[in-house]
Enzyme design. Structure first.
Site, PDB file in Angstrom:
ATOM      1  N   HIS A 139       0.956  -0.945  -0.028  1.00 58.26           N
ATOM      2  CA  HIS A 139       0.061   0.071   0.002  1.00 58.26           C
ATOM      3  C   HIS A 139       0.804   1.359  -0.052  1.00 58.26           C
ATOM      4  O   HIS A 139       1.876   1.071   0.714  1.00 58.26           O
ATOM      5  CB  HIS A 139      -0.899  -0.079   1.546  1.00 58.26           C
ATOM      6  CG  HIS A 139      -1.877   0.854   1.373  1.00 58.26           C
ATOM      7  ND1 HIS A 139      -1.588   2.312   1.872  1.00 58.26           N
ATOM      8  CD2 HIS A 139      -3.102   0.945   1.151  1.00 58.26           C
ATOM      9  CE1 HIS A 139      -2.729   3.015   1.981  1.00 58.26           C
ATOM     10  NE2 HIS A 139      -3.652   2.448   1.770  1.00 58.26           N
ATOM     11  N   ASP A 173       3.015  -4.617   7.652  1.00 56.23           N
ATOM     12  CA  ASP A 173       1.615  -3.607   7.641  1.00 56.23           C
ATOM     13  C   ASP A 173       0.373  -4.383   7.834  1.00 56.23           C
ATOM     14  O   ASP A 173       0.210  -5.338   6.865  1.00 56.23           O
ATOM     15  CB  ASP A 173       1.720  -2.931   6.215  1.00 56.23           C
ATOM     16  CG  ASP A 173       0.521  -2.261   5.908  1.00 56.23           C
ATOM     17  OD1 ASP A 173       0.079  -1.644   4.974  1.00 56.23           O
ATOM     18  OD2 ASP A 173      -0.440  -2.399   6.617  1.00 56.23           O
ATOM     19  N   GLN A 221      -4.712  -4.789   7.382  1.00 49.21           N
ATOM     20  CA  GLN A 221      -6.121  -5.653   6.654  1.00 49.21           C
ATOM     21  C   GLN A 221      -6.131  -7.052   7.511  1.00 49.21           C
ATOM     22  O   GLN A 221      -6.905  -7.855   7.320  1.00 49.21           O
ATOM     23  CB  GLN A 221      -6.045  -5.877   5.143  1.00 49.21           C
ATOM     24  CG  GLN A 221      -6.125  -4.609   4.441  1.00 49.21           C
ATOM     25  CD  GLN A 221      -7.566  -4.086   4.562  1.00 49.21           C
ATOM     26  OE1 GLN A 221      -8.289  -4.623   5.122  1.00 49.21           O
ATOM     27  NE2 GLN A 221      -7.453  -2.757   4.233  1.00 49.21           N
ATOM     28  N   LYS A 255     -10.327   0.360  10.998  1.00 45.77           N
ATOM     29  CA  LYS A 255     -10.300  -0.859  10.275  1.00 45.77           C
ATOM     30  C   LYS A 255     -10.811  -2.270  11.074  1.00 45.77           C
ATOM     31  O   LYS A 255     -11.009  -3.193  10.661  1.00 45.77           O
ATOM     32  CB  LYS A 255      -9.234  -1.247   9.487  1.00 45.77           C
ATOM     33  CG  LYS A 255      -8.709  -0.205   8.363  1.00 45.77           C
ATOM     34  CD  LYS A 255      -7.985  -0.555   7.544  1.00 45.77           C
ATOM     35  CE  LYS A 255      -7.309   0.449   6.402  1.00 45.77           C
ATOM     36  NZ  LYS A 255      -8.225   0.899   5.560  1.00 45.77           N
ATOM     37  N   CYS A 304      -4.855   2.567  -3.556  1.00 41.98           N
ATOM     38  CA  CYS A 304      -3.487   3.244  -2.816  1.00 41.98           C
ATOM     39  C   CYS A 304      -2.443   2.140  -3.383  1.00 41.98           C
ATOM     40  O   CYS A 304      -1.562   1.966  -2.506  1.00 41.98           O
ATOM     41  CB  CYS A 304      -3.526   3.668  -1.546  1.00 41.98           C
ATOM     42  SG  CYS A 304      -4.709   4.617  -1.190  1.00 41.98           S
TER      43      CYS A 304
HETATM   44  C1  LIG Z   1      -2.819  -2.704   3.583  1.00 41.73           C
HETATM   45  C2  LIG Z   1      -2.990  -1.109   3.935  1.00 41.73           C
HETATM   46  N1  LIG Z   1      -2.026  -0.278   4.677  1.00 41.73           N
HETATM   47  C3  LIG Z   1      -2.147   0.797   5.096  1.00 41.73           C
HETATM   48  C4  LIG Z   1      -3.568   1.453   5.050  1.00 41.73           C
HETATM   49  C5  LIG Z   1      -3.613   2.921   5.324  1.00 41.73           C
HETATM   50  O1  LIG Z   1      -4.466   2.742   6.341  1.00 41.73           O
HETATM   51  P1  LIG Z   1      -4.727   4.180   7.286  1.00 41.73           P
HETATM   52  O2  LIG Z   1      -3.317   4.871   7.665  1.00 41.73           O
HETATM   53  O3  LIG Z   1      -5.650   3.723   8.625  1.00 41.73           O
HETATM   54  O4  LIG Z   1      -5.554   4.989   6.008  1.00 41.73           O
HETATM   55  C6  LIG Z   1      -4.377   0.724   4.434  1.00 41.73           C
HETATM   56  C7  LIG Z   1      -5.799   1.343   4.296  1.00 41.73           C
HETATM   57  N2  LIG Z   1      -6.512   0.698   2.877  1.00 41.73           N
HETATM   58  C8  LIG Z   1      -7.396   1.539   2.546  1.00 41.73           C
HETATM   59  C9  LIG Z   1      -8.058   2.604   3.001  1.00 41.73           C
HETATM   60  O5  LIG Z   1      -8.951   2.762   1.874  1.00 41.73           O
HETATM   61  N3  LIG Z   1      -9.205   1.698   0.952  1.00 41.73           N
HETATM   62  C10 LIG Z   1      -8.322   1.082   1.314  1.00 41.73           C
HETATM   63  O6  LIG Z   1      -8.092   0.070   0.673  1.00 41.73           O
HETATM   64  C11 LIG Z   1      -4.366  -0.596   4.014  1.00 41.73           C
HETATM   65  O7  LIG Z   1      -5.493  -1.249   3.306  1.00 41.73           O
END
Ligand SMILES: Cc1ncc(COP(=O)(O)O)c(CNc2co[nH]c2=O)c1O
Length: 411
Positions: free
Chosen positions: A126, A203, A206, A229, A369
């Site tokens: 990501h 990371d 998910q 999440k 992303c």
């Molecule tokens: C694998 C992964 N890494 C990092 C992030 C970043 O998370 P945040 O810092 O809480 O934003 C996301 C968010 N993924 C997504 C956010 O919106 N659609 C998505 O797939 C993710 O799916």
């Protein structure tokens, strides 16, 4: 383990009763972007702001002590949730996964990386990981290499073993891909990293919401996740780090609460994890994230993983009925998390998602992303349906029917 009682779970999420657009029952299938929030987590905010709102770090008065204890214990709870035996000393609260990765990239990467050093990522990272490590490597003169993703969406582990070498200082790997759904062998990657005296940053955005995570079994040096999440609030996330590494690392943000002694000449740092939490933190959010951990543990993380795997399997099988649909990532099974990205021939993912929206089906369309991965897949965008504890097979049937509508419209 036991199957989830989805009908009962749905009662905890009033938003799922929403009717949207032309008064149509919402079907929420965008959980990889953010999950919905149960009453139990929402109620934390009312209780906190009505009952014990105060600034933390042990003020003298009752409210501050109550807020401090709740906020500090939330760190112990999240450490336990991800298997960190060091408790709060190994659990830093950040804003989200993105900030957790940036914290280590700046506080460790900027000081430790230099020309000749290597950062090894995967092609399915990501942007939160990929752009961060890419830019820190650029600023320090280190180079970045990417572990190949093979045609069925899995990591090429032979290539990983080639790339992770004596020059490698950091391996960055996503535990569950938010685009392919691939569940990566992060413990194997950790072993490759440690065999070459490198760190590994996993990371877990998910993964933490969707399966049992044990950072010590993985042997991760760092592990990041987001509250929003995992049925928790936005604004708060977690960074697990091995205590001995966090002790040595420089702080990321300076200011109040992260210090012990300040003179005009210099300052000394507070104990872990407060050394990395400058200023007034997201107090209610942190406490609410601990409530979310309790809520998920009540359901059972293995039960959640199985539920997600079954829904992904059902969605994959139903989508596979059509030869005009391309699905990305591994075939259903333990290697695929609870999401399916796909494209419908001759219909752009954005158009598909907007037609889905006419049927009140909420999915995501775009690059999720992971632009370099989409370039590699040869598509500008994909549509993605992602599931959670409150989704049902019937909702996947509504998704399939809505795709039929799109097919009709564009044929
Ligand atoms: C694998 C992964 N890494 C990092 C992030 C970043 O998370 P945040 O810092 O809480 O934003 C996301 C968010 N993924 C997504 C956010 O919106 N659609 C998505 O797939 C993710 O799916």
């Amino acid at each position: 383990s036991a199957p989830l009682d989805v009908e009962r779970i749905r009662e905890d999420f009033p938003i799922l009763q929403r009717r949207v657009g032309d008064d149509v029952q919402l079907v929420y299938l965008d959980n990889a972007a953010t999950t919905q929030t149960p009453n139990q987590v929402i109620d934390v905010f009312g209780d906190y702001y009505r009952g014990y709102n105060a600034n933390v770090h042990r003020g003298i008065h009752h409210l501050s002590q109550e807020a401090s204890i709740a906020y500090e214990e939330a760190h112990d709870r999240l450490a336990e949730f991800v298997g960190a035996s060091g408790g709060r000393e190994e659990m830093i609260f950040t804003k989200n996964t993105t900030e957790s990765i940036n914290l280590v990239a700046y506080a460790w990467g900027l000081n430790e990386l230099g020309p000749g050093d290597r950062v090894v990522l995967t092609e399915m990272e990501h942007h939160a990981s990929l752009v961060t490590w890419q830019q820190i490597a650029k600023r320090t003169g280190a180079d970045v290499e990417y572990i190949r993703v093979d045609e069925d969406g899995r990591l090429d582990m032979d290539h990983a073993a080639e790339l992770i070498d004596e020059d490698t200082q950091m391996v960055g790997a996503v535990h569950v891909s938010n685009t392919l759904g691939t569940v990566n062998p992060v413990a194997d990657l950790a072993e490759l990293a440690h065999d070459n005296d490198a760190y590994i940053f996993v990371d877990g955005a998910q993964a933490v919401p969707t399966r049992p995570v044990d950072v010590e079994a993985i042997d991760a040096d760092f592990y990041a996740f987001s509250g929003h999440k995992m049925a928790g609030p936005t604004g708060v996330g977690g960074l697990y780090g091995k205590k001995e590494i966090l002790e040595d690392m420089e702080p990321f943000l300076y200011g109040g609460d992260m210090i012990t002694k300040v003179t005009y000449e210099d300052s000394t740092w507070n104990e872990l994890p407060w050394k990395y939490e400058a200023g007034t933190p997201l107090i209610a959010e942190g406490i609410a994230m601990a409530e979310a951990a309790d809520y998920l543990d009540e359901l059972g993380m293995e039960n959640i993983r199985k539920h997600e795997q079954e829904l992904a399997e059902y969605a994959y099988d139903r989508l596979s009925e059509f030869d005009d649909i391309e699905i990305y990532g591994p075939e259903p099974g333990p290697d695929r998390g609870g999401l399916v990205s796909f494209n419908l021939d001759s219909v752009h993912a954005h158009d598909l998602a907007s037609i889905m929206n006419d049927s009140a089906v909420a999915i995501r369309a775009g690059d999720h992303c992971t632009q370099p991965l989409h370039d590699k897949l040869g598509v500008a965008a994909s549509a993605r349906a992602s599931f959670y504890v409150y989704n049902t097979r019937e909702e996947i049937d509504v998704l399939i029917d809505a795709i039929d509508d799109a097919r009709e419209l564009f044929s």
